[in-house]
Design an enzyme around this catalytic site. Structure first.
Site, mmCIF file in Angstrom:
data_model
loop_
_atom_site.group_PDB
_atom_site.id
_atom_site.type_symbol
_atom_site.label_atom_id
_atom_site.label_comp_id
_atom_site.label_asym_id
_atom_site.label_seq_id
_atom_site.Cartn_x
_atom_site.Cartn_y
_atom_site.Cartn_z
ATOM 1 N N CYS A 116 -14.945 -0.048 -1.030
ATOM 2 C CA CYS A 116 -13.733 -0.749 -0.274
ATOM 3 C C CYS A 116 -13.735 0.487 1.798
ATOM 4 O O CYS A 116 -12.511 -0.782 2.056
ATOM 5 C CB CYS A 116 -12.508 0.146 -0.971
ATOM 6 S SG CYS A 116 -12.174 -0.242 -2.416
ATOM 7 N N HIS A 240 -6.588 1.012 3.549
ATOM 8 C CA HIS A 240 -7.392 0.120 2.872
ATOM 9 C C HIS A 240 -5.590 0.640 1.236
ATOM 10 O O HIS A 240 -5.211 1.472 1.210
ATOM 11 C CB HIS A 240 -7.950 1.058 2.404
ATOM 12 C CG HIS A 240 -8.662 1.104 0.842
ATOM 13 N ND1 HIS A 240 -9.321 -0.146 0.466
ATOM 14 C CD2 HIS A 240 -8.644 1.363 -0.794
ATOM 15 C CE1 HIS A 240 -8.866 -0.240 -0.271
ATOM 16 N NE2 HIS A 240 -9.360 0.340 -1.864
ATOM 17 N N ASN A 270 -5.207 -3.985 -5.264
ATOM 18 C CA ASN A 270 -6.381 -3.659 -4.360
ATOM 19 C C ASN A 270 -8.161 -4.414 -3.973
ATOM 20 O O ASN A 270 -8.632 -4.901 -5.155
ATOM 21 C CB ASN A 270 -7.402 -2.687 -5.229
ATOM 22 C CG ASN A 270 -8.014 -1.621 -4.119
ATOM 23 O OD1 ASN A 270 -9.100 -2.498 -3.428
ATOM 24 N ND2 ASN A 270 -8.670 -0.441 -4.822
#
Ligand code: ACO
Length: 319
Positions: A116, A240, A270
């Site tokens: 990520c 993030h 996500n």
């Protein structure tokens, strides 16, 4: 070392674009097959729905086309393609090869996997290529995490999703936008979050949560310090999008209020490498960023990696 060298050619983002699959999966959709509820998922994660579908190559091509259009650039203008992804369509070749071909680019193309944190890794790499003489670099962050998610596991299925976003980076005469950056990794913590080849994501959620807040804040503070500014100077933080509670805790420790934070997690879940550029693209589309604004991009992910960058929108010489 991570402070942008003043004698290096800098870069600015001149175009951005995003692409999400059409199919929306709500928390109630998940609750139809899993022992979970909309209330649990929303309260614990901030996620209400996510987009599922498409391949990494398809989504990358779609977001990159939009970014090129906004930048007013043609495929032949691009000198390098950097694709951040944890979920390539095949082991070999890199997914960037197919993206390069479908976009009609005639330049080098490669993938970066930093989970990520990948988009920030790719953005810093793009700046490096420009410092070495490239004129324009296409930087894409794309993940199709739905393909490595166990849809029977209520501990992970509500979290992960698919998406893509891209930016066009161009060399800038005014010193460029990157004031400070930081790339971190701690491989000794890799067992807290991983997927074996052909397997699903395995995660110790509590441990990842605990570490995520700390490493995001550490990385952000390093980038702010390299940039020579404080959190008070930030117009926008683009974190993030893993869990709204992680974002809130990190922002609180940094001293940044949530109204100065870009949030998409409620609609996207996500999306790993796509998460930061998706939130950035939305903020730009909404007119939340003005020339001269300081922006902090900050992420964490499997590895465990962390990465951050402080940008001055439009470049350094703006008065
Ligand atoms: N629905 C209902 N109950 C659930 C669910 C669910 N979907 N998932 C877990 N539970 C239960 C657990 O079984 C547990 O029950 P118990 O108390 O009877 O044992 C209870 O809810 C609490 O579980 P916790 O794991 O303690 O819940 P927590 O508040 O820690 O939230 C979560 C879990 C959302 C996974 C959180 O820990 C988290 O977000 N961690 C970070 C994950 C992350 O960011 N991962 C991505 C990293 S980025 C990358 O590289 C891909």
């Amino acid at each position: 070392m991570p402070t942008t060298r003043t004698n290096a050619t800098g870069a600015i983002i001149t175009g951005w674009g995003s692409a999400l699959p059409e199919r929306i999966v709500t928390n109630d959709d998940l609750a139809a097959t899993l022992d979970t509820t909309d209330e649990w998922i929303t309260t614990r994660t901030g996620i209400r729905e996510r987009r599922i579908g498409g391949s990494t190559t398809e989504l990358s091509v779609a977001s990159a086309r939009r970014a090129l259009e906004i930048a007013g650039r043609s495929p032949e203008d691009i000198d390098a393609l950097v694709l951040a992804t944890t979920t390539p369509d095949r082991l070999v070749p890199a997914s960037s090869a197919g993206v390069q071909a479908q976009l009609g680019l005639s330049c080098g193309a490669f993938d970066i996997n930093a989970a990520c944190s990948g988009f920030v890794y790719a953005l810093v790499t793009g700046h490096g290529l420009i410092a070495l003489g490239a004129e324009r670099v296409l930087v894409i962050g794309t993940d199709t995490l739905s393909r490595i998610t166990d849809w029977d596991d209520r501990g992970t299925a509500p979290l992960f999703a698919d998406g893509s976003a891209a930016v066009v980076l161009e060399s800038a005469a005014n010193g460029g936008q990157l004031l400070g950056w930081d790339l971190d990794a701690d491989g000794s913590a890799e067992h807290f979050l991983y997927a074996e080849l052909g397997g699903f994501i395995q995660m110790d959620g509590k441990e990842v949560f605990r570490r995520a807040v700390r490493i995001m804040v550490d990385s952000a503070q390093k980038s702010l310090s390299h940039a020579g500014i404080s959190a008070d100077d930030l117009a926008l933080v683009v974190p993030h999008q893993a869990n709204i509670r992680i974002i809130e805790a990190a922002c609180e420790r940094l001293g940044v209020t949530m109204d100065r934070t870009a949030i998409t997690i409620d609609r996207t879940g996500n999306t790993s490498s796509a998460s930061i550029p998706l939130a950035l693209a939305e903020a730009l589309d909404q007119g939340r960023v003005r020339y001269g604004d300081h922006i902090l991009l900050v992420g964490f992910g499997a590895g465990m990696t962390a990465a951050s960058a402080v940008l001055r929108w439009g470049g350094q010489d703006h008065d």
